[in-house]
Design a protein around this motif. Sequence first.
Motif, mmCIF file in Angstrom:
data_model
loop_
_atom_site.group_PDB
_atom_site.id
_atom_site.type_symbol
_atom_site.label_atom_id
_atom_site.label_comp_id
_atom_site.label_asym_id
_atom_site.label_seq_id
_atom_site.Cartn_x
_atom_site.Cartn_y
_atom_site.Cartn_z
ATOM 1 N N ILE A 99 0.826 -1.203 0.000
ATOM 2 C CA ILE A 99 0.000 0.000 0.000
ATOM 3 C C ILE A 99 0.865 1.259 0.000
ATOM 4 O O ILE A 99 0.627 2.204 -0.746
ATOM 5 C CB ILE A 99 -0.906 0.006 1.249
ATOM 6 N N LEU A 100 1.887 1.242 0.840
ATOM 7 C CA LEU A 100 2.632 2.456 1.118
ATOM 8 C C LEU A 100 4.043 2.085 1.568
ATOM 9 O O LEU A 100 4.221 1.133 2.333
ATOM 10 C CB LEU A 100 1.905 3.213 2.235
ATOM 11 N N GLN A 101 5.041 2.815 1.080
ATOM 12 C CA GLN A 101 6.424 2.597 1.490
ATOM 13 C C GLN A 101 7.074 3.922 1.871
ATOM 14 O O GLN A 101 6.712 4.982 1.352
ATOM 15 C CB GLN A 101 7.245 1.952 0.367
ATOM 16 N N ALA A 102 8.028 3.834 2.779
ATOM 17 C CA ALA A 102 8.866 4.979 3.113
ATOM 18 C C ALA A 102 10.316 4.521 3.086
ATOM 19 O O ALA A 102 10.634 3.418 3.548
ATOM 20 C CB ALA A 102 8.516 5.537 4.495
ATOM 21 N N LYS A 103 11.188 5.371 2.541
ATOM 22 C CA LYS A 103 12.600 5.018 2.374
ATOM 23 C C LYS A 103 13.473 5.819 3.332
ATOM 24 O O LYS A 103 13.160 6.954 3.681
ATOM 25 C CB LYS A 103 13.045 5.291 0.934
ATOM 26 N N VAL A 104 14.587 5.177 3.744
ATOM 27 C CA VAL A 104 15.602 5.861 4.551
ATOM 28 C C VAL A 104 16.960 5.541 3.932
ATOM 29 O O VAL A 104 17.138 4.492 3.304
ATOM 30 C CB VAL A 104 15.578 5.419 6.029
ATOM 31 N N PRO A 105 17.945 6.424 4.112
ATOM 32 C CA PRO A 105 19.287 6.123 3.608
ATOM 33 C C PRO A 105 19.982 5.091 4.485
ATOM 34 O O PRO A 105 19.692 4.964 5.681
ATOM 35 C CB PRO A 105 20.003 7.479 3.699
ATOM 36 N N VAL A 106 20.894 4.341 3.874
ATOM 37 C CA VAL A 106 21.776 3.434 4.617
ATOM 38 C C VAL A 106 23.176 4.036 4.572
ATOM 39 O O VAL A 106 23.723 4.254 3.491
ATOM 40 C CB VAL A 106 21.788 2.015 4.000
ATOM 41 N N LYS A 161 -5.013 -6.727 -5.555
ATOM 42 C CA LYS A 161 -4.264 -5.476 -5.677
ATOM 43 C C LYS A 161 -4.743 -4.476 -4.618
ATOM 44 O O LYS A 161 -5.901 -4.502 -4.213
ATOM 45 C CB LYS A 161 -4.456 -4.856 -7.071
ATOM 46 N N ALA A 162 -3.833 -3.601 -4.202
ATOM 47 C CA ALA A 162 -4.212 -2.501 -3.328
ATOM 48 C C ALA A 162 -4.767 -1.369 -4.178
ATOM 49 O O ALA A 162 -4.180 -0.998 -5.196
ATOM 50 C CB ALA A 162 -3.005 -2.027 -2.522
ATOM 51 N N VAL A 163 -5.905 -0.824 -3.758
ATOM 52 C CA VAL A 163 -6.588 0.224 -4.511
ATOM 53 C C VAL A 163 -6.812 1.415 -3.592
ATOM 54 O O VAL A 163 -7.403 1.285 -2.513
ATOM 55 C CB VAL A 163 -7.938 -0.286 -5.066
ATOM 56 N N LEU A 164 -6.330 2.581 -4.011
ATOM 57 C CA LEU A 164 -6.476 3.821 -3.245
ATOM 58 C C LEU A 164 -7.226 4.833 -4.102
ATOM 59 O O LEU A 164 -6.813 5.122 -5.225
ATOM 60 C CB LEU A 164 -5.109 4.368 -2.842
ATOM 61 N N ASP A 165 -8.317 5.350 -3.553
ATOM 62 C CA ASP A 165 -9.136 6.324 -4.293
ATOM 63 C C ASP A 165 -9.495 5.805 -5.684
ATOM 64 O O ASP A 165 -9.409 6.534 -6.685
ATOM 65 C CB ASP A 165 -8.417 7.670 -4.392
ATOM 66 N N ASP A 166 -9.867 4.519 -5.737
ATOM 67 C CA ASP A 166 -10.305 3.847 -6.968
ATOM 68 C C ASP A 166 -9.203 3.673 -8.003
ATOM 69 O O ASP A 166 -9.479 3.361 -9.169
ATOM 70 C CB ASP A 166 -11.487 4.598 -7.613
ATOM 71 N N VAL A 167 -7.954 3.877 -7.596
ATOM 72 C CA VAL A 167 -6.822 3.695 -8.508
ATOM 73 C C VAL A 167 -5.941 2.566 -7.977
ATOM 74 O O VAL A 167 -5.538 2.577 -6.811
ATOM 75 C CB VAL A 167 -5.993 4.987 -8.637
ATOM 76 N N GLU A 168 -5.660 1.594 -8.843
ATOM 77 C CA GLU A 168 -4.796 0.477 -8.456
ATOM 78 C C GLU A 168 -3.373 0.979 -8.223
ATOM 79 O O GLU A 168 -2.799 1.658 -9.072
ATOM 80 C CB GLU A 168 -4.804 -0.580 -9.565
ATOM 81 N N LEU A 169 -2.823 0.642 -7.071
ATOM 82 C CA LEU A 169 -1.484 1.093 -6.726
ATOM 83 C C LEU A 169 -0.428 0.254 -7.411
ATOM 84 O O LEU A 169 -0.635 -0.944 -7.658
ATOM 85 C CB LEU A 169 -1.284 1.035 -5.200
ATOM 86 N N PRO A 170 0.736 0.829 -7.708
ATOM 87 C CA PRO A 170 1.832 0.055 -8.315
ATOM 88 C C PRO A 170 2.385 -0.979 -7.335
ATOM 89 O O PRO A 170 2.029 -0.970 -6.160
ATOM 90 C CB PRO A 170 2.877 1.118 -8.642
ATOM 91 N N GLU A 171 3.264 -1.821 -7.820
ATOM 92 C CA GLU A 171 3.771 -2.949 -7.015
ATOM 93 C C GLU A 171 4.409 -2.479 -5.709
ATOM 94 O O GLU A 171 4.312 -3.147 -4.686
ATOM 95 C CB GLU A 171 4.782 -3.749 -7.832
ATOM 96 N N GLN A 172 5.087 -1.331 -5.741
ATOM 97 C CA GLN A 172 5.740 -0.829 -4.537
ATOM 98 C C GLN A 172 4.822 0.106 -3.745
ATOM 99 O O GLN A 172 5.277 0.723 -2.782
ATOM 100 C CB GLN A 172 7.035 -0.077 -4.885
ATOM 101 N N GLY A 173 3.560 0.178 -4.119
ATOM 102 C CA GLY A 173 2.629 0.995 -3.380
ATOM 103 C C GLY A 173 2.867 2.479 -3.587
ATOM 104 O O GLY A 173 3.570 2.912 -4.504
ATOM 105 N N TYR A 174 2.284 3.264 -2.707
ATOM 106 C CA TYR A 174 2.403 4.716 -2.751
ATOM 107 C C TYR A 174 3.709 5.111 -2.083
ATOM 108 O O TYR A 174 4.016 4.661 -0.972
ATOM 109 C CB TYR A 174 1.226 5.349 -2.023
ATOM 110 N N ALA A 175 4.501 5.934 -2.718
ATOM 111 C CA ALA A 175 5.796 6.338 -2.165
ATOM 112 C C ALA A 175 5.619 7.564 -1.285
ATOM 113 O O ALA A 175 5.189 8.611 -1.760
ATOM 114 C CB ALA A 175 6.790 6.636 -3.283
ATOM 115 N N ASN A 176 5.919 7.407 -0.009
ATOM 116 C CA ASN A 176 5.790 8.517 0.937
ATOM 117 C C ASN A 176 7.182 9.072 1.244
ATOM 118 O O ASN A 176 7.694 8.920 2.332
ATOM 119 C CB ASN A 176 5.092 8.035 2.211
ATOM 120 N N ASP A 177 7.800 9.677 0.235
ATOM 121 C CA ASP A 177 9.178 10.165 0.393
ATOM 122 C C ASP A 177 9.198 11.484 1.159
ATOM 123 O O ASP A 177 8.259 12.247 1.131
ATOM 124 C CB ASP A 177 9.822 10.361 -0.977
#
Length: 214
Positions: free
Chosen positions: A152-159, A198-214
């Motif tokens: 559904i949703l991902q958040a990234k951090v640096p390594v 599939k995950a669907v947000l606001d009637d739109v199918e999300l991509p494989e990695q979900g929504y990017a919350n950068d």
Amino acid sequence: MSSKKILVLISGSGSNLQAIIDQVHLSDEPGNIVAVISNKADAYGLERAANAGIETSVVASKGITDRAQYDQALISEIDNYQPDLIVMAGFMRILTPEFVQHYSGKMLNIHPSLLPKYQGLNTHQRAIDANDEEHGASVHFVTEELDGGPVILQAKVPVFSDDQAEDLAARVQDQEHRIYPLAVKWFVNNRLCMQGGKAVLDDVELPEQGYAND
């Protein structure tokens, strides 16, 4: 909009539970946590729930080797509350297919990696060992495949080059506390669902990695 009933499953300290209490349960969002269930009686998350006036229950897993037997007991306890959404917040058990099917489309989990990378355990050390430049967390619907449901949703951090697993874990957990309540908010506001696997947000199918919350 009628309020959605949320039930949270925990095994430990419940830091993600606390984030959802603060950002959803104690807010004006149309969702309330009706119960917190732990498989361990000493889980600190039970205290967090009690402090917020939330009902708690323990379905102890210690000594039970039959997964199907345990999951049936857990289903019986959960169904007492008739939740609209089940949130797994550090619930350290592998669920049977029967359990997952019983709550299909109604269960969320958060995993400390950028799925589909690093399913399973020790994700932070694995990211370091692979010399990854980024790591993160993923919220996903629960399916029969371990850590394999639609993201559904991902958040990234640096390594960073001098990171220890504990450093990276702390950085990832900060992001978990942002994105998990957000996904719960989407669900209780009828914006998020699972359709056709599939995950669907606001009637739109999300991509494989979900929504990017950068």
